[in-house]
Design an enzyme around this catalytic site. Sequence first.
Site, PDB file in Angstrom:
ATOM      1  N   LYS A   1      -8.595  11.493  -5.085  1.00 56.30           N
ATOM      2  CA  LYS A   1      -9.862  11.574  -5.801  1.00 56.30           C
ATOM      3  C   LYS A   1     -10.277  13.033  -5.962  1.00 56.30           C
ATOM      4  CE  LYS A   1     -13.995   8.644  -5.563  1.00 56.30           C
ATOM      5  NZ  LYS A   1     -14.718   7.699  -4.699  1.00 56.30           N
TER       6      LYS A   1
ATOM      7  N   SER B   1     -23.744   9.801  -6.067  1.00 54.57           N
ATOM      8  CA  SER B   1     -23.258  11.188  -6.028  1.00 54.57           C
ATOM      9  C   SER B   1     -22.760  11.613  -7.411  1.00 54.57           C
ATOM     10  CB  SER B   1     -22.107  11.313  -5.023  1.00 54.57           C
ATOM     11  OG  SER B   1     -22.521  10.949  -3.746  1.00 54.57           O
TER      12      SER B   1
ATOM     13  N   HIS C   1     -28.007   8.003   0.516  1.00 56.86           N
ATOM     14  CA  HIS C   1     -27.207   7.952   1.761  1.00 56.86           C
ATOM     15  C   HIS C   1     -28.104   8.246   2.969  1.00 56.86           C
ATOM     16  CE1 HIS C   1     -23.701   9.349  -0.973  1.00 56.86           C
ATOM     17  NE2 HIS C   1     -23.412   8.114  -0.620  1.00 56.86           N
TER      18      HIS C   1
ATOM     19  N   ARG D   1     -26.844  -1.046  -3.440  1.00 54.73           N
ATOM     20  CA  ARG D   1     -27.927  -0.582  -4.319  1.00 54.73           C
ATOM     21  C   ARG D   1     -28.334  -1.680  -5.287  1.00 54.73           C
ATOM     22  NH1 ARG D   1     -24.554   4.575  -5.987  1.00 54.73           N
ATOM     23  NH2 ARG D   1     -23.105   2.847  -5.955  1.00 54.73           N
TER      24      ARG D   1
HETATM   25  O1  PNS Z   1     -18.323   6.342  -0.992  1.00 56.30           O
HETATM   26  P1  PNS Z   1     -17.204   5.452  -1.454  1.00 56.30           P
HETATM   27  O2  PNS Z   1     -16.206   6.239  -2.286  1.00 56.30           O
HETATM   28  O3  PNS Z   1     -17.687   4.206  -2.144  1.00 56.30           O
HETATM   29  O4  PNS Z   1     -16.427   4.958  -0.101  1.00 56.30           O
HETATM   30  C1  PNS Z   1     -15.305   4.115  -0.167  1.00 56.30           C
HETATM   31  C2  PNS Z   1     -14.622   3.982   1.211  1.00 56.30           C
HETATM   32  C3  PNS Z   1     -14.309   5.337   1.789  1.00 56.30           C
HETATM   33  C4  PNS Z   1     -15.545   3.232   2.169  1.00 56.30           C
HETATM   34  C5  PNS Z   1     -13.310   3.148   1.017  1.00 56.30           C
HETATM   35  O5  PNS Z   1     -12.584   3.669  -0.048  1.00 56.30           O
HETATM   36  C6  PNS Z   1     -12.423   3.117   2.250  1.00 56.30           C
HETATM   37  O6  PNS Z   1     -12.773   2.552   3.256  1.00 56.30           O
HETATM   38  N1  PNS Z   1     -11.224   3.735   2.137  1.00 56.30           N
HETATM   39  C7  PNS Z   1     -10.272   3.776   3.232  1.00 56.30           C
HETATM   40  C8  PNS Z   1      -9.010   2.961   2.908  1.00 56.30           C
HETATM   41  C9  PNS Z   1      -9.167   1.498   3.301  1.00 56.30           C
HETATM   42  O7  PNS Z   1      -9.433   1.174   4.438  1.00 56.30           O
HETATM   43  N2  PNS Z   1      -8.965   0.597   2.323  1.00 56.30           N
HETATM   44  C10 PNS Z   1      -8.975  -0.843   2.542  1.00 56.30           C
HETATM   45  C11 PNS Z   1     -10.321  -1.496   2.542  1.00 56.30           C
HETATM   46  S1  PNS Z   1     -11.245  -1.188   1.081  1.00 56.30           S
END
Ligand code: PNS
Length: 159
Positions: A40, A127, A16, A89
């Site tokens: 989560k 993570s 990150h 990645r």
């Molecule tokens: O680090 P992560 O868990 O891969 O991040 C995922 C994240 C936070 C980017 C994604 O879950 C997110 O944007 N959640 C907010 C809800 C949302 O907007 N969902 C619709 C599009 S995916």
Amino acid sequence: MKVIYPGSFDPITNGHLDIISRACKQFEHVVVAVLKNNNKKALFSIEERIELIKESCKDLENLEVDSFSGLLIDYAKMKESKAIIRGLRAISDYENEMQMSLANRYLSDEIETFLMVSGTDYTYLSSSLVKEIASFGGDVSNFVPTPVLKALKTKFYKL
Ligand code: PNS
């Protein structure tokens, strides 16, 4: 341009950090946005995650650390940002990132997603991997910034 870098960051890793520091060179203002996701199960609380990101990135002047809930697109609009960045990645990330990027574009075609290819040293790093190794006493010192290393020791060994 102001850009949002969203994620769970439970906890922030050197992968990150690589994306954040490179983004800070390319964009005027970078907002690291930690998702408040009650579904989560997280190791670190939102406050702890934010503090660890701040401590790990204290030299980056054009960086803001924040949290959000709900839709990322709504948060980006609220922050008046037209761009989202995500790290890519390996090819295994591609499908999920493409789905998220397309879903977000469906929700608003004014906000663009930029996928940044992660540094070669970090292609396998996550993570979850860090937490698993640390939970069994393995060495994660090359995977996370020093504040996170200390926090992991405290969580797992109550040091
Ligand atoms: O680090 P992560 O868990 O891969 O991040 C995922 C994240 C936070 C980017 C994604 O879950 C997110 O944007 N959640 C907010 C809800 C949302 O907007 N969902 C619709 C599009 S995916």
